[in-house]
Design a protein around this motif. Structure first.
Motif, mmCIF file in Angstrom:
data_model
loop_
_atom_site.group_PDB
_atom_site.id
_atom_site.type_symbol
_atom_site.label_atom_id
_atom_site.label_comp_id
_atom_site.label_asym_id
_atom_site.label_seq_id
_atom_site.Cartn_x
_atom_site.Cartn_y
_atom_site.Cartn_z
ATOM 1 N N ILE A 169 -0.302 18.899 -0.307
ATOM 2 C CA ILE A 169 -0.964 19.652 0.700
ATOM 3 C C ILE A 169 -2.206 19.031 0.314
ATOM 4 O O ILE A 169 -3.082 18.885 -0.442
ATOM 5 N N CYS A 170 -3.297 18.619 1.686
ATOM 6 C CA CYS A 170 -4.485 18.066 1.601
ATOM 7 C C CYS A 170 -5.503 19.178 1.425
ATOM 8 O O CYS A 170 -5.200 20.382 1.471
ATOM 9 N N LYS A 171 -6.756 18.820 1.138
ATOM 10 C CA LYS A 171 -7.817 19.715 0.873
ATOM 11 C C LYS A 171 -7.959 20.629 2.156
ATOM 12 O O LYS A 171 -8.223 21.668 1.981
ATOM 13 N N LYS A 172 -7.994 20.104 3.286
ATOM 14 C CA LYS A 172 -8.280 20.726 4.433
ATOM 15 C C LYS A 172 -7.449 22.084 4.642
ATOM 16 O O LYS A 172 -7.455 23.307 4.707
ATOM 17 N N CYS A 173 -5.951 21.520 4.417
ATOM 18 C CA CYS A 173 -4.807 22.746 4.505
ATOM 19 C C CYS A 173 -4.924 23.525 3.305
ATOM 20 O O CYS A 173 -4.498 24.808 3.561
ATOM 21 N N ASN A 174 -4.968 23.067 2.084
ATOM 22 C CA ASN A 174 -5.496 23.986 1.045
ATOM 23 C C ASN A 174 -6.428 25.270 1.170
ATOM 24 O O ASN A 174 -6.372 26.319 0.639
ATOM 25 N N SER A 175 -7.406 24.991 1.754
ATOM 26 C CA SER A 175 -8.579 25.746 2.125
ATOM 27 C C SER A 175 -8.381 26.711 3.162
ATOM 28 O O SER A 175 -9.022 27.797 3.316
ATOM 29 N N HIS A 176 -7.025 26.617 3.814
ATOM 30 C CA HIS A 176 -6.835 27.670 4.979
ATOM 31 C C HIS A 176 -5.747 28.463 4.514
ATOM 32 O O HIS A 176 -5.051 29.076 5.404
ATOM 33 N N LYS A 177 -5.450 28.693 2.961
ATOM 34 C CA LYS A 177 -4.562 29.647 2.542
ATOM 35 C C LYS A 177 -4.809 31.214 2.752
ATOM 36 O O LYS A 177 -6.065 31.590 2.976
ATOM 37 N N ARG A 208 0.837 -1.188 -0.025
ATOM 38 C CA ARG A 208 -0.209 -0.005 0.111
ATOM 39 C C ARG A 208 0.789 0.983 0.053
ATOM 40 O O ARG A 208 1.959 1.192 0.768
ATOM 41 N N HIS A 209 0.223 2.333 -0.842
ATOM 42 C CA HIS A 209 1.264 3.675 -0.604
ATOM 43 C C HIS A 209 0.049 4.615 -0.062
ATOM 44 O O HIS A 209 -1.123 4.458 -0.048
ATOM 45 N N TYR A 210 0.469 5.845 0.200
ATOM 46 C CA TYR A 210 -0.131 6.910 0.962
ATOM 47 C C TYR A 210 0.421 8.029 0.386
ATOM 48 O O TYR A 210 1.504 8.097 0.140
ATOM 49 N N ALA A 211 -0.421 9.182 0.131
ATOM 50 C CA ALA A 211 0.146 10.319 -0.127
ATOM 51 C C ALA A 211 -0.101 11.048 1.314
ATOM 52 O O ALA A 211 -1.122 10.896 2.246
ATOM 53 N N VAL A 212 0.834 11.955 1.741
ATOM 54 C CA VAL A 212 1.099 12.490 2.956
ATOM 55 C C VAL A 212 1.054 14.094 2.848
ATOM 56 O O VAL A 212 1.777 14.744 1.955
ATOM 57 N N CYS A 213 0.018 14.876 3.704
ATOM 58 C CA CYS A 213 -0.105 16.236 3.821
ATOM 59 C C CYS A 213 1.367 16.485 4.378
ATOM 60 O O CYS A 213 1.513 16.326 5.725
ATOM 61 N N THR A 214 1.909 17.534 3.950
ATOM 62 C CA THR A 214 3.222 18.123 4.282
ATOM 63 C C THR A 214 3.167 19.407 5.495
ATOM 64 O O THR A 214 3.821 19.636 6.231
ATOM 65 N N LYS A 215 1.770 19.576 5.575
ATOM 66 C CA LYS A 215 1.238 20.591 6.583
ATOM 67 C C LYS A 215 0.827 19.950 7.771
ATOM 68 O O LYS A 215 1.343 20.322 8.984
#
Length: 134
Positions: free
Chosen positions: A126-134, A83-90
């Motif tokens: 960067i995940c959706k949640k962190c992207n929306s906090h710009k 399995r692989h994962y994408a990881v949010c750097t924030k």
């Protein structure tokens, strides 16, 4: 809730059962600290958690993963397929990929008659949640 049964050849103790319960009830890799927080009984020492995780890893029952740029290890019950994962750097959110993005053998490896026995792929962003906090 995961219905994974108690692993064969591992002696049951109250602390090990609590650790196993947390591992089987989570749907993503989890740190030893998160396991301790979820147990929350105040009697299971971190050394016991680490020893149990090491035992389960040695037996191939769980998989230990570290994420680039971090010393923190994450644990999960060993999946039937890699399995692989994408990881949010924030925020560190881990998004599981249900298919492997490495779908074809690189030409350089074919030419070198190279046999792949395993691979590790890390995707950071960067995940959706962190992207929306710009």
């Amino acid at each position: 809730m995961n219905t994974t049964h108690w692993p064969d050849g591992i002696k049951k103790t109250k602390q090990r059962e609590a650790i196993w319960s947390v591992l089987t009830d989570t749907d993503k890799p989890i740190t030893a600290i998160e396991i301790a927080e979820r147990i929350g009984d105040g009697t299971t020492w971190m050394s016991t958690i680490y020893r149990t995780l090491e035992l389960l890893e040695t037996k191939g029952i769980i998989t230990r993963t570290t994420i680039m740029g971090s010393d923190m290890a994450y644990y999960e019950i060993t999946p039937h397929t890699h399995r692989h994962y994408a990881v949010c750097t924030k925020c560190g959110a881990m998004i599981p990929l249900h298919t492997c993005p490495v779908v074809e053998m690189p030409q350089e490896l074919i030419a070198a008659d190279f046999t792949i026995t395993e691979h590790h792929l890390e995707i950071a962003g960067i995940c959706k949640k962190c992207n929306s906090h710009k």
